[in-house]
Scaffold this motif. Structure first.
Motif, short mmCIF file in Angstrom:
data_model
loop_
_atom_site.label_atom_id
_atom_site.label_comp_id
_atom_site.label_asym_id
_atom_site.label_seq_id
_atom_site.Cartn_x
_atom_site.Cartn_y
_atom_site.Cartn_z
N MET A 71 -22.47 25.74 -42.97
CA MET A 71 -23.31 24.66 -43.47
C MET A 71 -24.70 25.01 -43.23
N GLN A 72 -25.44 25.30 -44.42
CA GLN A 72 -26.93 25.92 -44.26
C GLN A 72 -27.54 24.59 -44.68
N SER A 73 -28.55 24.31 -43.72
CA SER A 73 -29.21 23.09 -43.77
C SER A 73 -30.93 23.30 -43.64
N SER A 74 -31.56 22.21 -44.35
CA SER A 74 -33.06 22.16 -43.99
C SER A 74 -33.14 20.95 -43.18
N ALA A 75 -32.98 21.18 -41.75
CA ALA A 75 -32.98 20.29 -40.95
C ALA A 75 -34.19 19.56 -40.64
N GLN A 76 -35.40 19.93 -41.04
CA GLN A 76 -36.49 19.28 -41.15
C GLN A 76 -36.54 18.00 -41.92
N TRP A 77 -35.91 17.81 -42.92
CA TRP A 77 -35.64 16.67 -43.70
C TRP A 77 -34.79 15.39 -43.01
N ALA A 78 -33.95 15.99 -41.69
CA ALA A 78 -33.38 15.08 -40.97
C ALA A 78 -34.38 14.02 -40.05
N LYS A 102 -19.25 20.52 -33.39
CA LYS A 102 -18.12 20.01 -32.79
C LYS A 102 -16.98 20.37 -33.22
N ALA A 103 -16.79 20.37 -34.61
CA ALA A 103 -15.37 20.77 -35.18
C ALA A 103 -15.41 22.42 -35.37
N GLY A 104 -16.21 23.10 -34.84
CA GLY A 104 -16.14 24.61 -34.79
C GLY A 104 -16.76 25.31 -35.93
N GLY A 105 -17.51 24.53 -36.95
CA GLY A 105 -18.23 24.80 -37.82
C GLY A 105 -19.22 26.02 -37.58
N ARG A 106 -20.10 26.73 -38.44
CA ARG A 106 -21.30 27.32 -38.29
C ARG A 106 -22.43 26.63 -39.09
N VAL A 107 -23.27 26.33 -38.59
CA VAL A 107 -24.63 25.81 -39.00
C VAL A 107 -25.75 26.67 -39.18
N ALA A 108 -26.47 26.82 -39.94
CA ALA A 108 -27.55 27.85 -40.26
C ALA A 108 -28.81 27.04 -40.95
N PHE A 109 -29.84 27.30 -40.20
CA PHE A 109 -31.17 26.58 -40.79
C PHE A 109 -31.99 27.50 -41.69
N GLY A 110 -32.51 26.91 -42.62
CA GLY A 110 -33.67 27.23 -43.44
C GLY A 110 -34.36 26.40 -43.99
N ALA A 141 -34.28 18.94 -35.58
CA ALA A 141 -32.59 19.26 -35.38
C ALA A 141 -32.40 18.62 -34.07
N ILE A 142 -33.08 18.76 -33.16
CA ILE A 142 -32.66 18.16 -31.79
C ILE A 142 -33.35 16.83 -31.55
N THR A 143 -34.10 16.40 -32.17
CA THR A 143 -34.81 14.87 -31.81
C THR A 143 -34.45 13.87 -33.05
N ARG A 144 -34.26 14.60 -34.22
CA ARG A 144 -34.03 13.69 -35.63
C ARG A 144 -35.31 12.61 -35.51
N PRO A 166 -27.08 8.99 -38.13
CA PRO A 166 -26.65 8.81 -36.98
C PRO A 166 -27.05 9.47 -35.87
N GLU A 167 -27.35 8.68 -34.77
CA GLU A 167 -28.17 9.64 -33.67
C GLU A 167 -27.36 10.54 -33.02
N ASP A 168 -26.17 10.49 -33.08
CA ASP A 168 -25.12 11.31 -32.46
C ASP A 168 -25.09 12.84 -33.18
N GLU A 169 -26.08 12.98 -34.33
CA GLU A 169 -25.96 14.17 -35.21
C GLU A 169 -26.91 15.10 -34.43
N ARG A 170 -27.69 14.48 -33.39
CA ARG A 170 -28.61 15.50 -32.87
C ARG A 170 -27.98 16.64 -32.10
N ILE A 171 -28.60 17.71 -32.10
CA ILE A 171 -28.05 18.82 -31.59
C ILE A 171 -28.75 19.56 -30.26
#
Length: 353
Positions: A193-200, A230-238, A259-262, A279-284
């Protein structure tokens, strides 16, 4: 001109190094010939003016191109130097929800009965992913909508069944909306899951987005980083720079903070926006965000055995920052300054010089 493009690239690559970046993924050259751009990168490399290593791709957004894997293979054999190489097929599978070009599992809230349309026919994409798997080519698919995510995962699943021993790696990019049903499939199929987490973050565009796709979808499926982990997947940021949502940034520290505060980045305001993007529980956690920005990002580039962590035998890529991120408020992480960046054992940035 080629000279102007190369000069501009050299300037921006140095900005990347200043921000603590040692490697980048070029996910598409839509306005200039790919050969042209990659040759320019290698010219910078020969002149010792390339402060980052570049992993490139063949940008596929034209449905009239029915065999994009052949183009990837041609580029891969042509560009394979120490700092410039080609590994992936970038698939422009859908668009964005604001333009109603992301493909959804349910109709758009503001356009009843309309689900969006794929930029490239799904049968063509499935055939391309299958051929990529057969030839050891990585794929990197632009998937905004939850239906696009599902269809890409379906394509990877079929390809892995057909060629289970292939070294191909697959990444779903963006993943703005991911359904509950598809969350565990990232781990099951070994799709990053490659994500641009600054959009969150709860910026002014979020309410409009919720109105477009429906609040029930938006506030249940927005950026499922924690669920996939939590499901065991890989997340990569860019950062997907220079594309942007509310903000445009290429700074990894911006991505890590969101990513850690949303929450909103402090330099864009604190009090006028909601505190946390649901959803707030998507913070890491901070450690998860750091791994997504280093080792797991290196995995997407096919370089995790060379960079992404500090281990004997790996290349000397490292970044020195002026604060201990574990000892500061999460909402202030993006204010941290980079003191030094080293790529391949060479200092590419030092504060004050």
């Amino acid at each position: 001109t080629p000279e102007a493009v190369i000069a501009a690239a050299a300037e921006k690559f140095q900005d990347f190094a200043d921000a603590g970046i040692t490697s980048v993924f070029d996910a598409g050259m839509g306005t200039i010939p790919t050969d042209w751009g990659l040759a320019g990168y290698q010219q910078l490399e020969r002149e010792h003016r390339l402060p980052v290593r570049v992993v490139g791709s063949y940008y596929w957004n034209n449905p009239e191109v029915t065999d994009p894997v052949a183009d990837v293979l041609a580029l891969r054999s042509k560009f394979n130097s120490e700092l410039v190489q080609v590994r992936a097929l970038k698939i422009m599978f859908d668009g964005g929800e604001a333009q109603h070009t992301a493909v959804l599992l349910q109709p758009y809230a503001d356009q009843p009965g309309f689900y969006g349309e794929y930029a490239i026919d799904e049968k063509l994409v499935k055939a391309a992913v299958l051929k990529a798997q057969a030839n050891g080519v990585d794929t990197h698919a632009h998937c905004y909508g939850d239906a696009t995510v599902r269809t890409y995962l379906d394509a990877v699943e079929a390809a892995r069944k057909a060629y289970p021993n292939s070294p191909s790696r697959h990444a779903s990019a963006h993943n703005i909306f991911v359904s509950d049903q598809d969350v565990p499939r990232f781990a099951k199929l070994n799709v990053t899951m490659q994500s641009s987490a600054q959009w969150a973050m709860p910026d002014p565009t979020i309410k409009r987005t919720a109105g477009i796709v429906g609040e029930d979808v938006a506030f249940r499926e927005f950026f499922r980083h924690n669920s996939v982990l939590k499901a065991g997947g890989r997340v990569a940021f860019g950062t997907d720079w220079p594309a942007s949502g509310y903000i445009v940034t290429y700074r990894p520290l911006d991505v890590i903070q969101v990513a850690i505060t949303r929450g909103i980045l402090s330099r864009f305001g604190k009090d006028q926006f909601a505190t946390v993007l649901p959803p707030e529980d998507e913070r890491i956690t901070l450690d998860q965000a750091l791994k997504a920005s280093t080792l797991d990002a290196a995995y997407v580039l096919g370089l995790e055995d060379r960079i992404g962590s500090l281990r004997p035998g790996k290349l000397a890529d490292l970044v020195v920052i002026n604060m201990d991120l574990h000892q500061m408020k999460p909402s202030e992480i993006s204010t941290t300054k980079v003191d030094l960046t080293m790529m391949n054992g060479r200092i590419t940035y030092r504060d004050g010089i």
